[in-house]
Design a protein around this motif. Sequence first.
Motif, mmCIF file in Angstrom:
data_model
loop_
_atom_site.group_PDB
_atom_site.id
_atom_site.type_symbol
_atom_site.label_atom_id
_atom_site.label_comp_id
_atom_site.label_asym_id
_atom_site.label_seq_id
_atom_site.Cartn_x
_atom_site.Cartn_y
_atom_site.Cartn_z
ATOM 1 N N GLY A 39 -16.523 3.605 -9.706
ATOM 2 C CA GLY A 39 -17.930 3.566 -9.319
ATOM 3 C C GLY A 39 -18.121 3.188 -7.867
ATOM 4 O O GLY A 39 -18.977 3.748 -7.172
ATOM 5 N N ALA A 40 -17.325 2.239 -7.385
ATOM 6 C CA ALA A 40 -17.417 1.813 -5.985
ATOM 7 C C ALA A 40 -17.095 2.965 -5.050
ATOM 8 O O ALA A 40 -17.808 3.215 -4.066
ATOM 9 C CB ALA A 40 -16.468 0.641 -5.735
ATOM 10 N N VAL A 41 -16.020 3.675 -5.329
ATOM 11 C CA VAL A 41 -15.599 4.781 -4.462
ATOM 12 C C VAL A 41 -16.621 5.919 -4.499
ATOM 13 O O VAL A 41 -17.018 6.447 -3.447
ATOM 14 C CB VAL A 41 -14.210 5.305 -4.874
ATOM 15 N N CYS A 42 -17.087 6.289 -5.696
ATOM 16 C CA CYS A 42 -17.991 7.441 -5.779
ATOM 17 C C CYS A 42 -19.315 7.156 -5.067
ATOM 18 O O CYS A 42 -19.869 8.035 -4.408
ATOM 19 C CB CYS A 42 -18.211 7.857 -7.229
ATOM 20 N N CYS A 43 -19.817 5.931 -5.165
ATOM 21 C CA CYS A 43 -21.082 5.597 -4.502
ATOM 22 C C CYS A 43 -20.912 5.462 -2.994
ATOM 23 O O CYS A 43 -21.745 5.938 -2.214
ATOM 24 C CB CYS A 43 -21.660 4.310 -5.083
ATOM 25 N N SER A 44 -19.836 4.815 -2.564
ATOM 26 C CA SER A 44 -19.605 4.627 -1.137
ATOM 27 C C SER A 44 -19.398 5.959 -0.424
ATOM 28 O O SER A 44 -19.971 6.217 0.636
ATOM 29 C CB SER A 44 -18.391 3.722 -0.922
ATOM 30 N N VAL A 45 -18.592 6.833 -1.018
ATOM 31 C CA VAL A 45 -18.300 8.130 -0.409
ATOM 32 C C VAL A 45 -19.553 8.997 -0.331
ATOM 33 O O VAL A 45 -19.855 9.579 0.722
ATOM 34 C CB VAL A 45 -17.191 8.859 -1.202
#
Length: 322
Positions: A39-45
């Motif tokens: 979730g962190a990666v998908c939102c940040s990217v």
Amino acid sequence: MTSAAPSTASPKVDVVIEKVASTPQLSGLQLYSRFAFAGAVCCSVTHGALTPVDVVKTRIQLDPATYNSGLIGGFKQVIANEGAGALLTGFGPTAAGYFLQGAFKFGGYEFFKQQWINALGYETASNNRTAVYLASSAAAEFFADIALCPLEATRIRLVSEPTFASGLLSGFSKILKNEGGGAFYSGFGPILFKQVPYTMAKFVVYEKVAEAAYSVLDRNSLSDGAKTGVNLGSGLIAGFAAALVSQPADTMLSKINKTKGLPGEGTVSRLIKIGKELGFKGSYAGIGARLFMVGTLTAGQFAIYGDIKRVLGATGGVEIGK
């Protein structure tokens, strides 16, 4: 005949044992940390990549008289007046803030779904899954916004006042020094007002569209690419719904973070005043840019989230759809 039976049964047992051992089911911290990381990666990217769109959208919301020619026209105006680099204003707090928020949002959503299943029982939770989706996403978003709010306040200040500071650290420090820590949460009410309905619509619509898709398609026989396609399509529709639901609060959030309030003026009174000034039409300023932005990033989020979960072996997800 009797002597042959044991020899034919034992290989089957061996095969089953080997299959189970090769696909272990994760649980607890191992599982939810993977959900949170995905979730962190998908939102940040996705949010980081759409920083230019967010810059234009925020300018339209804060100064509609100047930025009155739509999304494409807004891009041209920003580049002409400030240079192409201005489109990346606020990239630092956007990427950092949504990394934190994504971890709490997606990881929390899966966690709270499991808590509802534990409390209600699987059958009851499945039969009332819309309510479970709504309650789980609302709880997850509340905690996600606690992490996001200070960085979102910094981002909006950088975008609305390009000369305010040179970046994330300097902008964060300047707000803290000049206005105190409370300034970071002056927009907490409106960010909840925006993000909680947004996230509830986002997850419920995604789950329902994906469920409809898999009622026609055989999930087990689909390739990984086809599953990513389902996630993209479901996420796109979910993004449109979420943008429409949360647009008025998004506009108010941009307004309340642009400047600090008058002495003694509380957040609620500021929100009432801003709401009266905006009206219905004004609250949907920049909706075209935001539909494009939210639809795109939500589709990307669910696609990336699903792919990372698959790569990390986070196969113990909480599925209650029928």
